[in-house]
Design an enzyme around this catalytic site. Structure first.
Site, PDB file in Angstrom:
ATOM      1  N   ASN A 179     -17.150  -9.731 -43.235  1.00 52.98           N
ATOM      2  CA  ASN A 179     -18.287 -10.305 -42.506  1.00 52.98           C
ATOM      3  C   ASN A 179     -18.127 -10.100 -41.002  1.00 52.98           C
ATOM      4  OD1 ASN A 179     -20.294 -11.470 -44.062  1.00 52.98           O
ATOM      5  ND2 ASN A 179     -19.153 -13.334 -44.444  1.00 52.98           N
ATOM      6  N   HIS A 184     -23.026 -10.231 -41.205  1.00 56.20           N
ATOM      7  CA  HIS A 184     -23.380 -11.022 -42.389  1.00 56.20           C
ATOM      8  C   HIS A 184     -24.350 -10.292 -43.320  1.00 56.20           C
ATOM      9  CE1 HIS A 184     -21.159 -14.486 -41.134  1.00 56.20           C
ATOM     10  NE2 HIS A 184     -21.587 -15.152 -42.192  1.00 56.20           N
ATOM     11  N   ASP A 204     -23.857  -9.933 -47.170  1.00 57.51           N
ATOM     12  CA  ASP A 204     -24.844 -10.326 -48.188  1.00 57.51           C
ATOM     13  C   ASP A 204     -25.075  -9.190 -49.187  1.00 57.51           C
ATOM     14  OD1 ASP A 204     -25.066 -12.721 -47.001  1.00 57.51           O
ATOM     15  OD2 ASP A 204     -27.071 -12.443 -46.172  1.00 57.51           O
ATOM     16  N   GLU A 245     -18.244 -16.622 -51.588  1.00 60.44           N
ATOM     17  CA  GLU A 245     -17.955 -15.299 -52.197  1.00 60.44           C
ATOM     18  C   GLU A 245     -17.202 -15.460 -53.512  1.00 60.44           C
ATOM     19  OE1 GLU A 245     -15.993 -16.888 -50.476  1.00 60.44           O
ATOM     20  OE2 GLU A 245     -13.997 -16.037 -50.308  1.00 60.44           O
ATOM     21  N   ASP A 254     -13.140 -13.784 -56.930  1.00 61.29           N
ATOM     22  CA  ASP A 254     -13.277 -14.021 -55.494  1.00 61.29           C
ATOM     23  C   ASP A 254     -13.146 -12.681 -54.767  1.00 61.29           C
ATOM     24  OD1 ASP A 254     -12.714 -16.621 -53.377  1.00 61.29           O
ATOM     25  OD2 ASP A 254     -12.163 -14.600 -52.688  1.00 61.29           O
TER      26      ASP A 254
END
Ligand SMILES: Nc1nc2c(ncn2[C@@H]2O[C@H](COP(=O)(O)OP(=O)(O)OP(=O)(O)O)[C@@H](O)[C@H]2O)c(=O)[nH]1
Length: 393
Positions: free
Chosen positions: A270, A275, A279, A305, A262
């Site tokens: 973010n 974002h 990504d 994630e 994780d």
């Protein structure tokens, strides 16, 4: 008999079938715009239809316009067919080179049609070039068949090979000065080239459509099993891949390690960088897992994630080493993401390991998840081993 085997009948059929197939291929290419090639095949078929229509037109058999127009169309059709196949098999465009080759052919053909008419030389060279392009296309198909195990491609290559043999025979007739003027060689050797083209539009083209369809099904299946952002498997693809591996591992009394990963404080990342940067970090994790894990390991974007990996050919110590390597390589790869402006990104990893005879995937995954939770609790950016590993060690 509806059609006598003369040039005009063969050509009329050729026009009809080429136009129908061009429309079908063009329509199919719109359904799968991500697959390169089919629109070029459609254009090639349309050119073949035009060329055949030109040949049944009232242009005099002895007119230089017949060869002057016919040959460039013939070569353009072969070049498009070749280039479509080239791109279909995943290669980068060669358009500039092929346009150059086409212009040379047009110059050559114009010269030997109008300035210094030499019919046999013109036919022999142009038809040999067309045959070579067909053979080269057949070669591309065989390479494609080898990489994709698409058997239709092998049959299409065979059909193209047959067409090219007829073309070469036609070139041989031209060298001997034995290609009769249109209309005078009905049913003779000259008609063979029209029959070869008929084979092309009525057999090779449908085989190509089938080959394209096979590719489309493969792409769709792949898309259904993949996460498009990270290019890793999604859960559906993951479970269908690991099921037989786990069954085999259990039969052979094997062990497995499960890693749950994780990315740390991803929400904050973010919020801070946007974002798109988030990504990019997720894609970096995808690349890190692909680059670090062995071919026999299976990785998945578990969701958001979170990621998971199943390692089959390793022991607990090896799994730990692999997890540490992923943690380091991911952090290092994130350092080179410019948009992060030097900000560090880390990952927490939980591991579970055990004999497949005693543990199914779900129980290992749950243990790895608990270990991941412990890693987060202990301050993140670390690898924590689950209960089963401590017992095994
Ligand atoms: N950019 C991007 N963000 C995603 C995607 N999927 C999930 N997220 C975000 O990932 C974040 C996950 O946040 P949390 O579950 O709170 O976890 P965290 O911030 O990583 O905190 P810890 O796990 O405790 O370190 C959420 O803000 C989601 O919106 C995605 O595909 N792209």
């Amino acid at each position: 008999m509806l059609f006598a085997l003369d040039d005009a009948s063969i050509l009329s059929l050729l026009v009809l079938i080429a136009l129908v197939n061009a429309s079908i291929v063009q329509w199919a290419s719109r359904m799968a715009p991500s697959i390169q090639g089919p629109s070029q095949w459609a254009a090639s078929l349309a050119l073949t239809a035009t060329m055949a229509a030109l040949s049944v037109s009232p242009i005099e058999a002895t007119s230089p316009w017949r060869g002057g127009l016919f040959n460039p169309l013939l070569i353009a059709a072969q070049l498009l067919w070749f280039h479509g196949t080239w791109q279909f098999s995943g290669r980068r465009s060669l358009a500039r080179w092929l346009i150059g080759l086409f212009l040379i052919v047009v110059l050559f053909n114009t010269w030997f049609s109008f300035a210094d008419p030499q019919r046999d030389l013109r036919i022999a060279s142009v038809v040999s070039l067309a045959a070579s392009l067909k053979l080269a296309t057949a070669g591309l198909l065989l390479a494609y068949a080898r990489n994709s195990s698409n058997r239709v491609a092998i049959v299409a290559a065979g059909s193209l090979g047959l067409e090219s043999m007829v073309f070469l025979f036609h070139a041989y007739l031209a060298i001997r000065g034995e290609v009769p003027l249109f209309g005078s060689g009905a049913g003779g050797g000259a008609s063979l080239i029209w029959l070869a083209m008929l084979l092309g539009v009525s057999v090779t083209a449908p085989l190509y459509m089938l080959m394209g369809l096979g590719r489309l099904v493969l792409d769709l299946r792949r898309a259904a099993n993949r996460d498009s952002l990270t290019e890793l498997r999604n859960r559906r693809g993951f479970f269908s891949s690991i099921e037989p591996l786990i069954a085999h591992g259990r039969r052979s009394k094997g062990h497995a390690a499960v890693l749950m990963l994780d990315i740390d404080r991803f929400k904050r990342l973010n919020d801070r960088f946007g974002h798109a940067v988030g990504d990019q970090v997720l894609r970096t994790m995808g690349a890190t897992l692909r680059g670090t894990l062995r071919g026999s390991d299976v990785a998945v974007r578990w969701g958001g994630e979170e990621f998971c990996a199943l390692l089959l050919n390793t022991d607990g110590k090896g799994a730990h080493t692999t997890a540490e390597r992923i943690r380091h390589e991911f952090a290092a790869a994130c350092k080179s993401i410019e948009a992060l402006r030097g900000g560090a990104v880390s990952v927490s990893i939980g591991i579970a390991y055990g004999a497949l005879a005693d543990h199914d995937f779900d129980s290992l995954q749950k243990q790895a998840d608990q270990a991941l939770y412990a890693a987060k609790e202990a301050g993140r950016d670390r690898v924590v081993a689950g209960q089963s590993m401590l017992i095994n060690e």
